[in-house]
Design a protein around this motif. Sequence first.
Motif, PDB file in Angstrom:
ATOM      1  N   VAL A 190       0.844  -1.206   0.000  1.00 33.46           N
ATOM      2  CA  VAL A 190       0.000   0.000   0.000  1.00 33.46           C
ATOM      3  C   VAL A 190       0.873   1.247   0.000  1.00 33.46           C
ATOM      4  O   VAL A 190       0.589   2.225  -0.704  1.00 33.46           O
ATOM      5  CB  VAL A 190      -0.940  -0.019   1.212  1.00 33.46           C
ATOM      6  N   GLU A 191       1.959   1.228   0.814  1.00 31.14           N
ATOM      7  CA  GLU A 191       2.840   2.389   0.887  1.00 31.14           C
ATOM      8  C   GLU A 191       3.563   2.621  -0.435  1.00 31.14           C
ATOM      9  O   GLU A 191       3.778   3.769  -0.848  1.00 31.14           O
ATOM     10  CB  GLU A 191       3.863   2.177   2.003  1.00 31.14           C
ATOM     11  N   ALA A 192       3.956   1.534  -1.108  1.00 36.74           N
ATOM     12  CA  ALA A 192       4.727   1.673  -2.343  1.00 36.74           C
ATOM     13  C   ALA A 192       3.850   1.882  -3.575  1.00 36.74           C
ATOM     14  O   ALA A 192       4.339   2.345  -4.601  1.00 36.74           O
ATOM     15  CB  ALA A 192       5.598   0.426  -2.547  1.00 36.74           C
ATOM     16  N   PHE A 193       2.556   1.542  -3.464  1.00 38.69           N
ATOM     17  CA  PHE A 193       1.685   1.644  -4.641  1.00 38.69           C
ATOM     18  C   PHE A 193       1.417   3.101  -4.981  1.00 38.69           C
ATOM     19  O   PHE A 193       0.962   3.872  -4.138  1.00 38.69           O
ATOM     20  CB  PHE A 193       0.366   0.911  -4.375  1.00 38.69           C
ATOM     21  N   ARG A 194       1.721   3.495  -6.195  1.00 38.90           N
ATOM     22  CA  ARG A 194       1.519   4.875  -6.654  1.00 38.90           C
ATOM     23  C   ARG A 194       0.544   4.957  -7.810  1.00 38.90           C
ATOM     24  O   ARG A 194       0.416   6.003  -8.438  1.00 38.90           O
ATOM     25  CB  ARG A 194       2.859   5.490  -7.086  1.00 38.90           C
ATOM     26  N   GLY A 195      -0.130   3.862  -8.114  1.00 36.11           N
ATOM     27  CA  GLY A 195      -1.087   3.877  -9.199  1.00 36.11           C
ATOM     28  C   GLY A 195      -0.487   3.523 -10.536  1.00 36.11           C
ATOM     29  O   GLY A 195      -1.199   3.479 -11.537  1.00 36.11           O
ATOM     30  N   ALA A 196       0.838   3.294 -10.571  1.00 39.22           N
ATOM     31  CA  ALA A 196       1.468   2.961 -11.843  1.00 39.22           C
ATOM     32  C   ALA A 196       1.199   1.508 -12.207  1.00 39.22           C
ATOM     33  O   ALA A 196       0.892   0.677 -11.361  1.00 39.22           O
ATOM     34  CB  ALA A 196       2.975   3.213 -11.763  1.00 39.22           C
ATOM     35  N   GLU A 197       1.330   1.226 -13.466  1.00 38.72           N
ATOM     36  CA  GLU A 197       1.124  -0.137 -13.924  1.00 38.72           C
ATOM     37  C   GLU A 197       2.314  -1.010 -13.542  1.00 38.72           C
ATOM     38  O   GLU A 197       3.404  -0.545 -13.239  1.00 38.72           O
ATOM     39  CB  GLU A 197       0.921  -0.159 -15.442  1.00 38.72           C
ATOM     40  N   GLY A 198       2.095  -2.313 -13.576  1.00 34.46           N
ATOM     41  CA  GLY A 198       3.178  -3.246 -13.331  1.00 34.46           C
ATOM     42  C   GLY A 198       3.462  -3.491 -11.869  1.00 34.46           C
ATOM     43  O   GLY A 198       4.548  -3.948 -11.527  1.00 34.46           O
ATOM     44  N   PHE A 199       2.520  -3.207 -10.967  1.00 39.18           N
ATOM     45  CA  PHE A 199       2.745  -3.462  -9.548  1.00 39.18           C
ATOM     46  C   PHE A 199       2.728  -4.970  -9.299  1.00 39.18           C
ATOM     47  O   PHE A 199       2.093  -5.742 -10.021  1.00 39.18           O
ATOM     48  CB  PHE A 199       1.663  -2.767  -8.714  1.00 39.18           C
ATOM     49  N   ALA A 200       3.444  -5.409  -8.250  1.00 41.73           N
ATOM     50  CA  ALA A 200       3.487  -6.827  -7.897  1.00 41.73           C
ATOM     51  C   ALA A 200       2.286  -7.146  -7.015  1.00 41.73           C
ATOM     52  O   ALA A 200       2.169  -6.602  -5.914  1.00 41.73           O
ATOM     53  CB  ALA A 200       4.785  -7.156  -7.170  1.00 41.73           C
ATOM     54  N   PRO A 201       1.364  -8.006  -7.450  1.00 43.41           N
ATOM     55  CA  PRO A 201       0.186  -8.310  -6.630  1.00 43.41           C
ATOM     56  C   PRO A 201       0.576  -9.055  -5.359  1.00 43.41           C
ATOM     57  O   PRO A 201       1.573  -9.779  -5.316  1.00 43.41           O
ATOM     58  CB  PRO A 201      -0.674  -9.177  -7.554  1.00 43.41           C
ATOM     59  N   LEU A 202      -0.225  -8.881  -4.321  1.00 44.99           N
ATOM     60  CA  LEU A 202       0.021  -9.566  -3.063  1.00 44.99           C
ATOM     61  C   LEU A 202      -0.327 -11.041  -3.193  1.00 44.99           C
ATOM     62  O   LEU A 202      -1.294 -11.400  -3.883  1.00 44.99           O
ATOM     63  CB  LEU A 202      -0.832  -8.937  -1.958  1.00 44.99           C
ATOM     64  N   PRO A 203       0.432 -11.919  -2.543  1.00 42.54           N
ATOM     65  CA  PRO A 203       0.067 -13.346  -2.576  1.00 42.54           C
ATOM     66  C   PRO A 203      -1.231 -13.572  -1.811  1.00 42.54           C
ATOM     67  O   PRO A 203      -1.387 -13.113  -0.680  1.00 42.54           O
ATOM     68  CB  PRO A 203       1.249 -14.026  -1.878  1.00 42.54           C
ATOM     69  N   GLU A 204      -2.161 -14.250  -2.413  1.00 49.46           N
ATOM     70  CA  GLU A 204      -3.461 -14.507  -1.797  1.00 49.46           C
ATOM     71  C   GLU A 204      -3.423 -15.854  -1.094  1.00 49.46           C
ATOM     72  O   GLU A 204      -3.868 -16.872  -1.609  1.00 49.46           O
ATOM     73  CB  GLU A 204      -4.563 -14.445  -2.857  1.00 49.46           C
ATOM     74  N   LYS A 205      -2.867 -15.834   0.129  1.00 54.79           N
ATOM     75  CA  LYS A 205      -2.727 -17.055   0.912  1.00 54.79           C
ATOM     76  C   LYS A 205      -2.875 -16.705   2.389  1.00 54.79           C
ATOM     77  O   LYS A 205      -2.835 -15.538   2.772  1.00 54.79           O
ATOM     78  CB  LYS A 205      -1.359 -17.698   0.664  1.00 54.79           C
TER      79      LYS A 205
END
Length: 455
Positions: A190-205
């Motif tokens: 959340v802190e690193a997300f700036r709305g740009a494309e290519g973000f690394a999705p969180l593992p859903e586990k």
Amino acid sequence: MPARERGPRRTGSLLARTNFVLGWSAVAIAVTAITATDFFVISPMTERSADDEAGLIVLSAQTWVELPGNTDARPAFEFEMARMHDLIISSDIRDLPLADPDNDFYELLRTRLTERLGAPVRLLEGDDLLWADIQLPAARLQVGFSPQRDVDPLYVALIIGVLGAVIVIGTSYFIVRRIARPLEETATAVEAFRGAEGFAPLPEKGPRELVTLAASFNRMAREISELLANRTTLLAGISHDLRTPLARMRLALELLPENVDTKLVQRMENNLERMDELIGDTLRFARGAGEVPQELPLKPFIESLLDEDVPFEWRGDENVRVSIATGAFERVMANLIANAQQHAGDARVIVVAGSGVAIHVIDQGPGIPRQHRERVFQPFFRLDASRSQETGGSGLGLAITRQLCQAHGWRISLRDAPGGGTDACVSIPLSIQTDTKKSPAETPLKQPSKIIVSS
């Protein structure tokens, strides 16, 4: 007067707070367990042990007295009691010191012996044994036995407390880490997300709630990225397409007859210039938001961006390298310097390099009131009191600066400059990551002792 803005309240980590709560719970459980154990187990066992020991001593002494003294019956009985019950029966009365009067078990045993014999009984110590000095009607005996100590609740409390703390800390660490680690990953994303494309999705586990949280964040991040990308593409397309009708309008003005009012023509040309400036700002933002960062030495790059009339000072490591989008950074610096020069008449740049890099653009103007320091980043917002409407500009400079900083993980803030004026600070971490430590941009800049003008 507006309320003072408060920053986020700093709290302990989930692991620390959970350990704290569980620790106090463990202390409460330990105190309850010790109290219950002492009341229901230790005290009854101590009383029963003292009563049994007193009964055995009195019975052994009375039996010894009833045995005939002119035979081997008494020595045999003494040997049997020593072998079977560790009791030493002696008719040889010795002067021994009194036993410890502060020992609760000794006091309880003395009371039980007195109750059974109907006469006061002294407890003595000698030869690593405890001796009961018993006065019977027919004889006086000293019965020795191994000293038995009552269970000290302090030792029980220490054992329960230590073992309980180890168990609580180990269990809470194991359980909370399973929860805290995905939450830390979520907070970092959340802190690193700036709305740009290519973000690394969180593992859903993990637990169901964390899986739902990660899936919701990934979906939200994708939607925001698509929305911002579409918005940037739309702005760039519209701005680019507007250039053609603007060019036609310029051509139409050039072809107007000479008898047309020159003031009207001049106003139209000024309006076209402002429209062209707005379109140019929009296109520059669209290009800067999608720019790919590259690593380079920062000091030579900043020096290449500054004019000779802009004072420049570098503090810290001069060989620091950063990964930045050069076009976006150039636009940010140009906007901040132009804004300072336009509204204050001067600008100087001070760079502080440490755990991160903070670029301070400082002017000596009237400053920006605290209550307006966030609003100036909104498009087309002007300060009526301190900024003139006649200074020109599209009103998008600081808004574009904030947008570019957010797109590339930089931080921009406004504060009072030393000696008056405004200090616009851009903070660039050496690596874009979540850091709870204070960055250079969050540290107020002290008044410089010397300004070095870059050549």
